[in-house]
Design an enzyme around this catalytic site. Structure first.
Site: not given
Lengths: 573, 573
Positions: B129, B153, B228, B275, B413
């Site tokens: 997954h 999904h 974000r 970001c 990150y």
């Protein structure tokens, strides 16, 4: 300041009878433009150049670089002594008394100097002097003491140039008086240095260790620690040494060495120092810059012990109210030029007073008293900050609203665009270098080394460091010029020694040594080994040198590259 | 976690009856490796891929990118509704009760889920997954609420994949019960957004403004400020809002919005947020990475007003003794996933408590209350630090010896070497991104723009910023791919507005906009316009993207390049 220009258009050297901008192929086919400068040293060897037309590019390139200047000094010293006869009283020129010479001390009255009994009117040359208008200090007197201080003058072509300005002879009586004043070498009391050092300049002394020695010890032994002197090493008597702290409300504070050692807690910080000009030689390969031709070893790491500058400033009356008007802390060294101007620099006040700034007034290096070359008895250590602000032989601290006004703070040690040249540069437009950018270099193997195919693998070693307390978190190493990458092992200790403890965030002052062993690529016959480091702000080194090129050749931190040949095994019959 | 692998060897998708590592060309010719991850969002759109063999590279590239996923979502939603009939009770498979399904909630007992009345044994799929073992939370129950939260999904190939795992039908009685539980869209109360935004992901909402808008205002209007979100935007009642401050000796402190506004001085800081994934699309061109396909505009600048975190921590009992054991300040958002796990991050304690750190608990953006998308009623603003630590909808502050344990701090990150892939990555080996590196980009002209020769010159505009409070001191712009450089004019204001005052050293939190006008090169028919910025630590951007490539596609800060064609004037007859 020096600027190379195209040969076709300019010459500004030569006697006053030669028209400026006129090409005189036999004497000075290529020009060096001379801008004014108040500096008495800087990270450069001011060079005078006059070379035969066929070899000018080679000669010029070598001479403008620091090592070139030293080489030239060595090669030409003997010849220079021979042409010293230019000063001999054998011409039909007029005779002047010293009194007459002394009347010529300004551009208005003319600028005259004497050299070995000859009298020279250098008025026209003043604007072209590589060392700036400091030359005026010699006006009306003998030039020998200045040349003793700035040894770069001791070259044949400088004497040739001077000869063009000759206007007369000094009277016999005054010549005798001059000879009685013994000119001493201000560098005569400089300390002994280890012969392994690679010398970039003898006077002042600037030298770096061989790279392979550098990465052999996490803490660099002082003998191998790179030397960066702007002036002669001053002789300081520790018993009578006084540090002056000025600019604070409580008035001036004077501290003896004993005061520093006993009145303030002693801190020890491991910190790497790096010259702004480290790796300048790589920029020189792109296009000639001005300055000492440092290799990759103008960087070293030591433990420093002393009082915290913060503590001393607090004792001298620093408080929050001071931060309302003050923004800088200036330092003055006890090293000084013939005019009495000492080396100077400043750092931002917040770095100086921050508890986390770790700025030391250091009196020990690696647990021993400071060596003479490293600032005995007291130097500033400003961790994370360019070497030039780590003032040695510290004489004075001044809390101020202004940056240091010194040449080295204002007109040197600044970075510019590759598109900026000596015609367009405005030194006020760039900030003085303080924190340095991310850096790394390969110390082993050396460029040009040969590896046997039978060894099957190659071990690459080097150092990595970043300014501002930013910790190096990764070093990537490539054997194929940057196409594929290996991650190196980092270390903060010497074999058998305990690793340095992890630094608090923002206080990673010391370098990391690194090493990686990788299989020799089966196809390759030559390796282009490349390293690049990353700090914890994830800043990376730029890929190539040319886009980082700048006229002073500072901040050279592109990927470091070395080429290595693989020697195939010989076939046995 | 996703990893692209070569097509020749692998497929791990498909029903349990298909042997792993067996190639099944018609269904899943290329594989996506699925690693475990505890994350519930991260800077990625976890993507499922199954595409016809002839188009797999194209489809895969598009889908793994965030915009691709959104596009796919839009294109396939209709079809997906059609294939929803896979859940219809029309097969000859056995009938299970909900009670029977609920027994299968572990790898030992099997992992079963229901979807529109069908029963699926996904035990084999768990390890594959993309979203990690969070899938186990759905075990024994309906999967629809999770898919409502993670809209990625909702794609045809996901349903196709699921169909391979079908083992039975849910009993009619239990189907009725499930239908009675209305599945709500957790994003239904997300705020309206401006249609000009370029959407990278709808649910959660992630979007950036067009670049040319971005550089038109020094202070970005909130409507255009990049969005974000990791999760649905929470609905927070400002009247009952309570901020919890924990981990300090004085026990827990609770502060209402009113407390924050009245008990602490209000500070205003202009700070740019960026970001970590800004400019990821350029890394995707080198080699596909995982994450939203951000262009160059996942960065914006605003004025933020609120209480200083330092003041709040002091009020909550922070003192020097705390620094003996605490090293981090953790933040938890009020945005949460279906399991109740909220978004979380932490910053180093010294940044949080430093007077110069300027960390705000902000309740205003550009002088107005925070918009819902930007953290209403309170968010953290950590100037100089990656966007991900500027936690929105702030619910809790915890002073701790440890970093946040959240997925986004520990397993997302972070930066890695280009040589590190999903097989070799060790997230513990890299530090969590805090300060960001030097950055700049060209907002005008756009890539592919055309300039008329008759215009004779070209004006280039953009932004530049660096993390850690390091001030941008220069931007170099080249029209010829980096061979020659112009120095751009920098500005810190909008036309007609006063410039922002010069920041104190180390506190330059806001970007600089820049502009340069240069003559069109007479020879060129195409320009490769390049920009690179330099900050006051003289860090520079790397030249090229490939050596900065990393598997998460973060920290993309190589020189920005756009190509522009010069249209020659048409000859008139």
């Amino acid at each position: 300041m020096l600027l190379l220009r195209g040969c076709h258009s300019l010459t500004r050297f030569g006697p006053r009878s030669i028209q400026r901008h006129q090409v005189v192929p036999a004497v000075a086919p290529c020009a060096v433009r001379l801008c004014s400068s108040s500096g008495g040293g800087g990270d450069d060897q001011r060079s005078y150049q006059r070379s035969p037309s066929l070899t000018w590019t080679h000669g010029l390139a070598g001479l403008l670089a620091g090592t070139g200047a030293v080489l030239a000094y060595g090669l030409h010293q003997h010849k220079a002594e021979q042409v010293d006869t230019i000063g001999a009283q054998s011409s039909s020129l007029p005779i002047f008394s010293q009194e007459e010479v002394t009347k010529h001390r300004s551009l208005e009255d003319g600028v005259w100097v004497t050299y070995k009994g000859g009298v020279y009117d250098i008025t026209e040359f003043v604007a072209m002097h590589p060392g700036g208008d400091k030359i005026l200090l010699a006006a009306g007197g003998a030039i020998e003491p200045f040349w003793a201080l700035y040894a770069v003058h001791n070259q044949e072509h400088v004497l040739e140039m001077l000869s063009g300005y000759k206007v007369g002879e000094l009277s016999a009586e005054d010549r005798k008086k001059q000879q009685a004043v013994k000119s001493s070498d201000p560098y005569s009391s400089d300390p002994e240095r280890h012969p392994v050092l690679r010398i970039n300049s003898l006077k002042p002394f600037n030298a770096e260790p061989p790279p392979e020695i550098l990465s052999d010890s996490y803490i660099t032994p002082p003998a191998f620690f790179f030397k960066r002197n702007h002036l002669p090493v001053p002789q300081v008597d520790p018993a009578s040494y006084q540090l002056h702290v000025e600019g604070l409300p409580g008035g001036s504070l004077m501290l003896s060495l004993q005061d520093l050692k006993t009145r303030f807690p002693k801190y020890t910080v491991t910190a790497t120092l790096q010259c702004a000009g480290n790796r300048r030689s790589e920029m020189n390969k792109v296009k000639q810059v001005k300055g000492l031709n440092w290799g990759i070893a103008a960087i070293s790491n030591a433990t420093w012990s002393g009082a915290k500058l913060r503590d001393v400033l607090l004792a001298a009356g620093y408080g929050p109210n001071v931060a309302q008007w003050a923004q800088h802390v200036q330092f003055e060294g006890l090293d000084a030029d013939v005019t009495g101007t000492s080396y100077g620099a400043s750092i931002p006040l917040n770095k100086a007073v921050s508890e986390d700034g770790d700025v030391l007034l250091a009196y020990e290096m690696n647990g021993e008293e400071l060596p003479a070359d490293h600032g005995f008895p007291v130097r500033v250590v400003v961790p994370g900050t360019v070497g030039a602000r780590n003032v040695k032989w510290l004489g004075k601290i001044i809390v101020s609203a202004d940056e240091s006004g010194s040449h080295w703070q204002q007109n040197d040690y600044k970075g510019f665009s590759p598109g900026t040249d000596w015609d367009t540069v405005d030194f006020k437009s760039a900030p003085a270098i303080q924190e340095l950018p991310i850096q790394s270099a390969i110390t082993t193997p050396a460029d040009g080394a040969v590896v046997d195919r039978s060894e099957e693998e190659v071990t690459v070693k080097g150092y990595a460091w970043s300014g501002g307390g930013r910790e190096v978190v990764r070093v990537d190493v490539s054997l194929d010029g940057g196409k594929t990458w290996h991650v190196a092992r980092l270390r903060t200790n010497d074999k058998g020694q305990a690793a340095e403890p992890s630094p608090p965030p923002g206080r990673a002052w010391a370098w990391k040594l690194w090493e990686v062993t990788a299989p020799l690529p089966t196809e390759a016959q030559e390796l282009e080994i490349v390293c690049k480091a990353v700090d914890n702000s994830y800043n990376m080194q730029p890929d190539t040198v040319a886009p980082t090129w700048n006229l002073r050749g500072v901040l050279s931190n592109a990927w470091h590259r070395v080429k290595v040949t693989i020697r195939e095994d010989e076939e046995e019959e």
